[in-house]
Write an enzyme that holds these catalytic residues in place. Sequence first.
Site, PDB file in Angstrom:
ATOM      1  N   HIS A   1       0.793  -1.230   0.000  1.00 43.20           N
ATOM      2  CA  HIS A   1       0.000   0.000   0.000  1.00 43.20           C
ATOM      3  C   HIS A   1       0.825   1.280   0.000  1.00 43.20           C
ATOM      4  CE1 HIS A   1       1.031   0.032   4.223  1.00 43.20           C
ATOM      5  NE2 HIS A   1       0.604   1.271   4.288  1.00 43.20           N
TER       6      HIS A   1
HETATM    7  C1  UD1 Z   1      -2.374   5.666   5.600  1.00 46.44           C
HETATM    8  C2  UD1 Z   1      -1.085   6.193   6.222  1.00 46.44           C
HETATM    9  C3  UD1 Z   1       0.002   5.137   6.166  1.00 46.44           C
HETATM   10  C4  UD1 Z   1      -0.473   3.831   6.766  1.00 46.44           C
HETATM   11  C5  UD1 Z   1      -1.754   3.425   6.056  1.00 46.44           C
HETATM   12  C6  UD1 Z   1      -2.312   2.139   6.589  1.00 46.44           C
HETATM   13  C7  UD1 Z   1      -0.681   8.590   5.975  1.00 46.44           C
HETATM   14  C8  UD1 Z   1       0.128   9.608   5.282  1.00 46.44           C
HETATM   15  N1  UD1 Z   1      -0.578   7.341   5.511  1.00 46.44           N
HETATM   16  O1  UD1 Z   1      -2.135   5.442   4.211  1.00 46.44           O
HETATM   17  O2  UD1 Z   1       1.120   5.582   6.900  1.00 46.44           O
HETATM   18  O3  UD1 Z   1       0.520   2.852   6.600  1.00 46.44           O
HETATM   19  O4  UD1 Z   1      -2.721   4.461   6.231  1.00 46.44           O
HETATM   20  O5  UD1 Z   1      -3.395   1.717   5.828  1.00 46.44           O
HETATM   21  O6  UD1 Z   1      -1.363   8.902   6.931  1.00 46.44           O
HETATM   22  N2  UD1 Z   1      -9.566   4.709   1.624  1.00 46.44           N
HETATM   23  C9  UD1 Z   1     -10.766   4.044   1.495  1.00 46.44           C
HETATM   24  N3  UD1 Z   1     -11.302   3.507   2.624  1.00 46.44           N
HETATM   25  C10 UD1 Z   1     -10.706   3.597   3.835  1.00 46.44           C
HETATM   26  C11 UD1 Z   1      -9.472   4.249   3.942  1.00 46.44           C
HETATM   27  C12 UD1 Z   1      -8.918   4.800   2.820  1.00 46.44           C
HETATM   28  O7  UD1 Z   1     -11.341   3.947   0.419  1.00 46.44           O
HETATM   29  O8  UD1 Z   1     -11.265   3.114   4.846  1.00 46.44           O
HETATM   30  C13 UD1 Z   1      -8.989   5.351   0.453  1.00 46.44           C
HETATM   31  C14 UD1 Z   1      -8.866   6.867   0.679  1.00 46.44           C
HETATM   32  O9  UD1 Z   1     -10.028   7.539   0.346  1.00 46.44           O
HETATM   33  C15 UD1 Z   1      -7.709   7.221  -0.207  1.00 46.44           C
HETATM   34  C16 UD1 Z   1      -6.833   5.986  -0.135  1.00 46.44           C
HETATM   35  O10 UD1 Z   1      -7.657   4.901   0.298  1.00 46.44           O
HETATM   36  O11 UD1 Z   1      -8.108   7.418  -1.539  1.00 46.44           O
HETATM   37  C17 UD1 Z   1      -5.673   6.184   0.801  1.00 46.44           C
HETATM   38  O12 UD1 Z   1      -6.108   6.515   2.135  1.00 46.44           O
HETATM   39  P1  UD1 Z   1      -5.210   7.498   3.053  1.00 46.44           P
HETATM   40  O13 UD1 Z   1      -5.771   7.557   4.426  1.00 46.44           O
HETATM   41  O14 UD1 Z   1      -4.998   8.786   2.344  1.00 46.44           O
HETATM   42  O15 UD1 Z   1      -3.787   6.820   3.088  1.00 46.44           O
HETATM   43  P2  UD1 Z   1      -3.342   5.297   3.184  1.00 46.44           P
HETATM   44  O16 UD1 Z   1      -2.741   4.903   1.905  1.00 46.44           O
HETATM   45  O17 UD1 Z   1      -4.406   4.436   3.754  1.00 46.44           O
END
Ligand code: UD1
Length: 366
Positions: free
Chosen positions: A205
């Site tokens: 991820h």
């Molecule tokens: C975040 C953390 C990362 C951690 C990871 C664990 C930051 C900078 N990054 O990254 O350190 O290792 O979480 O998972 O804080 N999304 C969904 N559903 C969810 C959660 C996220 O669809 O429940 C989508 C979001 O809308 C976004 C993408 O996934 O488009 C990434 O989510 P985001 O929270 O920005 O960062 P992660 O890649 O999850």
Amino acid sequence: MKIVHVVGARPNFMKIAPIMAACAKYDDIESVLVHTGQHYDEKMSDLFFRELGIPKPDINLGIGGGTHAEQTAAIMTAFEPVVIEQAPDAVLVVGDVNSTIATGLVAVKLGIQLIHVEAGLRSGDRSMPEEINRILTDAISDQLFCTEQSGVDHLLREGVDDGKIHLVGNVMIDTLLKNKEQADRSAILEDLKLRQGEYAVLTLHRPSNVDDSDTLDRLIGVLELVQNDIPVIFPIHPRTRKNLAAFGLSDRIEQATNLHLIDPIGYLDFMKLMANAKLVLTDSGGIQEETTILKVPCLTLRENTERPITIEFGTCEIVGTDSDQILSAYNRIMTEQSNQPRTPPLWDGKAAERIVDILRDRHSAQ
Ligand code: UD1
């Protein structure tokens, strides 16, 4: 002592669970739990609260996704009135996600003591958003709790007063040890028709791996080869699922019939899956620590790690994203007996208790 505890993203939940449980043993600690809502899907959030017995958040800021600036700013704006209203003695943050720095910054600007659990870890790679979050959070924290000696060393080198630094062990491992027996009872192996030691587990991820089409393409190429040899179970993160589709890689995944994409799974199922795997391939930070304790070989699909103890004591090997390097490490695991890993100092299930003892001592000395 009144503490506002903060969680936001999936890896925060297993860290806060033992801390909240340790606080709950004392009448003189009042805990308020704030969820920023950075992660919001049922399988990325609520499931973990239920499985780990974390109390329902008192306040959910409901922030969701966005660019870094949007997400960080939205969390700060929503968190500020909460801190003013709650007027806690301290705000406690864990890990290195955007929720960690956003809420930490709000707390210190309001003159509230900031406690950082999992302080001092450094990958040395400032292109990782988490590395920026770590450096900044540590720079403004009043009490810093470290999982490994490298964390203490980094903080001292950065000029943090040693009276604020505490090596206490790893709260993520507190959760692992507490839930091991329950995880053993998970039916995930039967559900996925897997046999112990005859499959691999994959997670991916990190933006550096999944936001860049060439890197993701190359990694899928390696996985196509590995899955010819052994089934690969791939619980897929929402970020990675979106990018596989956006980069036109979904067809390749479908044709790799031994590479099994599944929705994100809960904590107990995932622990059972990892504990019984032949090997784990991952770019996650926490999984490097969990495989160390589960004694399962782990290929770290990154160029660096902020958790060097998982290499020195544990089962992890940094293999980057180069196909040859990954395949040669894979072949070694499949053919050679691996070294017996050792348990890192203080990774004994009691880190949260140590943290709360120190916080109570400090508070009563004020
Ligand atoms: C975040 C953390 C990362 C951690 C990871 C664990 C930051 C900078 N990054 O990254 O350190 O290792 O979480 O998972 O804080 N999304 C969904 N559903 C969810 C959660 C996220 O669809 O429940 C989508 C979001 O809308 C976004 C993408 O996934 O488009 C990434 O989510 P985001 O929270 O920005 O960062 P992660 O890649 O999850």
